[in-house]
Scaffold this motif. Structure first.
Motif, PDB file in Angstrom:
ATOM      1  N   LEU A   1       0.800  -1.223   0.000  1.00 54.41           N
ATOM      2  CA  LEU A   1       0.000   0.000   0.000  1.00 54.41           C
ATOM      3  C   LEU A   1       0.837   1.280   0.000  1.00 54.41           C
ATOM      4  O   LEU A   1       0.468   2.253  -0.675  1.00 54.41           O
ATOM      5  N   PRO A   2       1.966   1.349   0.742  1.00 55.09           N
ATOM      6  CA  PRO A   2       2.783   2.563   0.648  1.00 55.09           C
ATOM      7  C   PRO A   2       3.292   2.827  -0.766  1.00 55.09           C
ATOM      8  O   PRO A   2       3.372   3.990  -1.198  1.00 55.09           O
ATOM      9  N   VAL A   3       3.619   1.762  -1.481  1.00 55.55           N
ATOM     10  CA  VAL A   3       4.065   1.918  -2.866  1.00 55.55           C
ATOM     11  C   VAL A   3       2.936   2.472  -3.714  1.00 55.55           C
ATOM     12  O   VAL A   3       3.113   3.417  -4.507  1.00 55.55           O
ATOM     13  N   ALA A   4       1.738   1.890  -3.542  1.00 56.69           N
ATOM     14  CA  ALA A   4       0.575   2.380  -4.288  1.00 56.69           C
ATOM     15  C   ALA A   4       0.276   3.824  -3.923  1.00 56.69           C
ATOM     16  O   ALA A   4      -0.046   4.649  -4.793  1.00 56.69           O
ATOM     17  N   GLY A   5       0.387   4.146  -2.623  1.00 55.93           N
ATOM     18  CA  GLY A   5       0.136   5.516  -2.180  1.00 55.93           C
ATOM     19  C   GLY A   5       1.105   6.501  -2.784  1.00 55.93           C
ATOM     20  O   GLY A   5       0.717   7.618  -3.170  1.00 55.93           O
TER      21      GLY A   5
ATOM     22  N   ILE B   1       0.902  10.778  -9.237  1.00 54.63           N
ATOM     23  CA  ILE B   1      -0.054  10.995 -10.330  1.00 54.63           C
ATOM     24  C   ILE B   1      -0.879  12.254 -10.071  1.00 54.63           C
ATOM     25  O   ILE B   1      -1.165  13.031 -10.981  1.00 54.63           O
ATOM     26  N   LEU B   2      -1.257  12.454  -8.799  1.00 56.64           N
ATOM     27  CA  LEU B   2      -2.053  13.623  -8.419  1.00 56.64           C
ATOM     28  C   LEU B   2      -1.198  14.881  -8.275  1.00 56.64           C
ATOM     29  O   LEU B   2      -1.728  15.961  -8.003  1.00 56.64           O
TER      30      LEU B   2
ATOM     31  N   LEU C   1       1.819  12.611   3.994  1.00 57.62           N
ATOM     32  CA  LEU C   1       0.447  12.561   4.487  1.00 57.62           C
ATOM     33  C   LEU C   1      -0.445  11.762   3.550  1.00 57.62           C
ATOM     34  O   LEU C   1      -1.255  10.932   3.998  1.00 57.62           O
ATOM     35  N   TYR C   2      -0.299  11.972   2.251  1.00 54.90           N
ATOM     36  CA  TYR C   2      -1.125  11.265   1.281  1.00 54.90           C
ATOM     37  C   TYR C   2      -0.787   9.774   1.245  1.00 54.90           C
ATOM     38  O   TYR C   2      -1.681   8.930   1.142  1.00 54.90           O
ATOM     39  N   VAL C   3       0.489   9.452   1.322  1.00 63.09           N
ATOM     40  CA  VAL C   3       0.895   8.039   1.340  1.00 63.09           C
ATOM     41  C   VAL C   3       0.365   7.372   2.605  1.00 63.09           C
ATOM     42  O   VAL C   3      -0.123   6.238   2.571  1.00 63.09           O
ATOM     43  N   PHE C   4       0.437   8.082   3.723  1.00 62.09           N
ATOM     44  CA  PHE C   4      -0.056   7.531   4.989  1.00 62.09           C
ATOM     45  C   PHE C   4      -1.557   7.274   4.914  1.00 62.09           C
ATOM     46  O   PHE C   4      -2.041   6.225   5.369  1.00 62.09           O
ATOM     47  N   MET C   5      -2.318   8.220   4.360  1.00 67.36           N
ATOM     48  CA  MET C   5      -3.769   8.056   4.253  1.00 67.36           C
ATOM     49  C   MET C   5      -4.137   6.875   3.361  1.00 67.36           C
ATOM     50  O   MET C   5      -5.129   6.186   3.607  1.00 67.36           O
ATOM     51  N   THR C   6      -3.334   6.646   2.334  1.00 65.80           N
ATOM     52  CA  THR C   6      -3.600   5.514   1.446  1.00 65.80           C
ATOM     53  C   THR C   6      -3.292   4.187   2.124  1.00 65.80           C
ATOM     54  O   THR C   6      -3.982   3.185   1.903  1.00 65.80           O
ATOM     55  N   THR C   7      -2.287   4.188   2.974  1.00 60.40           N
ATOM     56  CA  THR C   7      -1.814   2.943   3.595  1.00 60.40           C
ATOM     57  C   THR C   7      -2.622   2.556   4.817  1.00 60.40           C
ATOM     58  O   THR C   7      -3.001   1.386   4.986  1.00 60.40           O
TER      59      THR C   7
END
Length: 218
Positions: free
Chosen positions: A80-84, A90-91, A100-106
């Motif tokens: 998930l961190p990789v995907a985040g 991309i965004l 923060l965005y990677v953390f929210m995704t993970t």
């Protein structure tokens, strides 16, 4: 598991959330009550639900099944961190907000609302597997999760055992020991724990639901 059951249970939980918000807006619930209720859920009812359900289990999965759940959880929080990170790029997220965005995704809120949702949709048997998953979550969020959320900043990272070994982690470890050792306590203790745990979220009988709402017979 019918989608109708899942949608119905999720709708019920969201209605209860909106009821709580409404009671807060009309000042029946205040900040003091809300903070104390959060503590009650996090420190008492969820641990009781986790431990109580482990004590009430009568059909045990194989150790290999438990191991698979552990591996899935570990793989999830590694991928998930990789995907985040990919999604954040991309965004075109600003560098200072990348962590923060990677953390929210993970890391989602699988502790506070995860257990109630799993129990209400899949029943008591799902609590143990959620417990296994939650153990990996807690170990991850308070270790490398802290590094992720501070990515791009100069904040000092403070990883302590007090943060990792939270009441949720202790209850998950105890539930795992109870499950693997096939421990059974007197009914009055098990029933008391599950009763307190049921305060976490309202539940209803899945069999009753199917009899009353499903147009098909099984």
């Amino acid at each position: 598991m019918s989608m109708q059951v899942i949608v119905s249970q999720m709708a019920e939980l969201f209605i209860l959330l909106f009821l709580g918000y409404f009671l807060y807006k009309i000042h029946i619930i205040d900040n003091t009550f809300n903070n104390n209720l959060n503590k009650l859920v996090l420190y008492v009812t969820i641990p009781c639900m986790v431990v109580g359900n482990s004590l009430s289990i009568t059909k045990y999965a194989s150790l290999s099944t438990v191991g698979y759940v552990f591996l899935i959880a570990i793989a999830t929080f590694l991928l998930l961190p990789v995907a985040g990170y990919v999604i954040a790029n991309i965004l075109k997220v600003p560098k200072q907000d990348m962590g923060l965005y990677v953390f929210m995704t993970t890391f989602s809120n699988i502790g506070f609302i995860g257990f109630p949702v799993m129990k209400s949709i899949f029943g008591n048997a799902s609590i143990f597997y959620t417990t296994v998953f939650n153990m990996v979550f807690n170990m991850s969020v308070y270790t490398y999760g802290l590094y992720i959320i501070n990515m791009g900043s100069e904040a000092k990272i403070d990883v302590t055992w007090q943060k990792i070994l939270s009441p949720a982690t202790y209850s998950c470890l105890l539930a795992l020991i109870i499950y693997l050792a096939h421990i059974h306590l007197p009914h009055i203790i098990t029933h008391t724990l599950t009763t307190v745990g049921d305060i976490t979220t309202p539940t209803f009988s899945h069999d009753d639901y199917w009899r009353n709402s499903c147009p098909y017979s099984f």
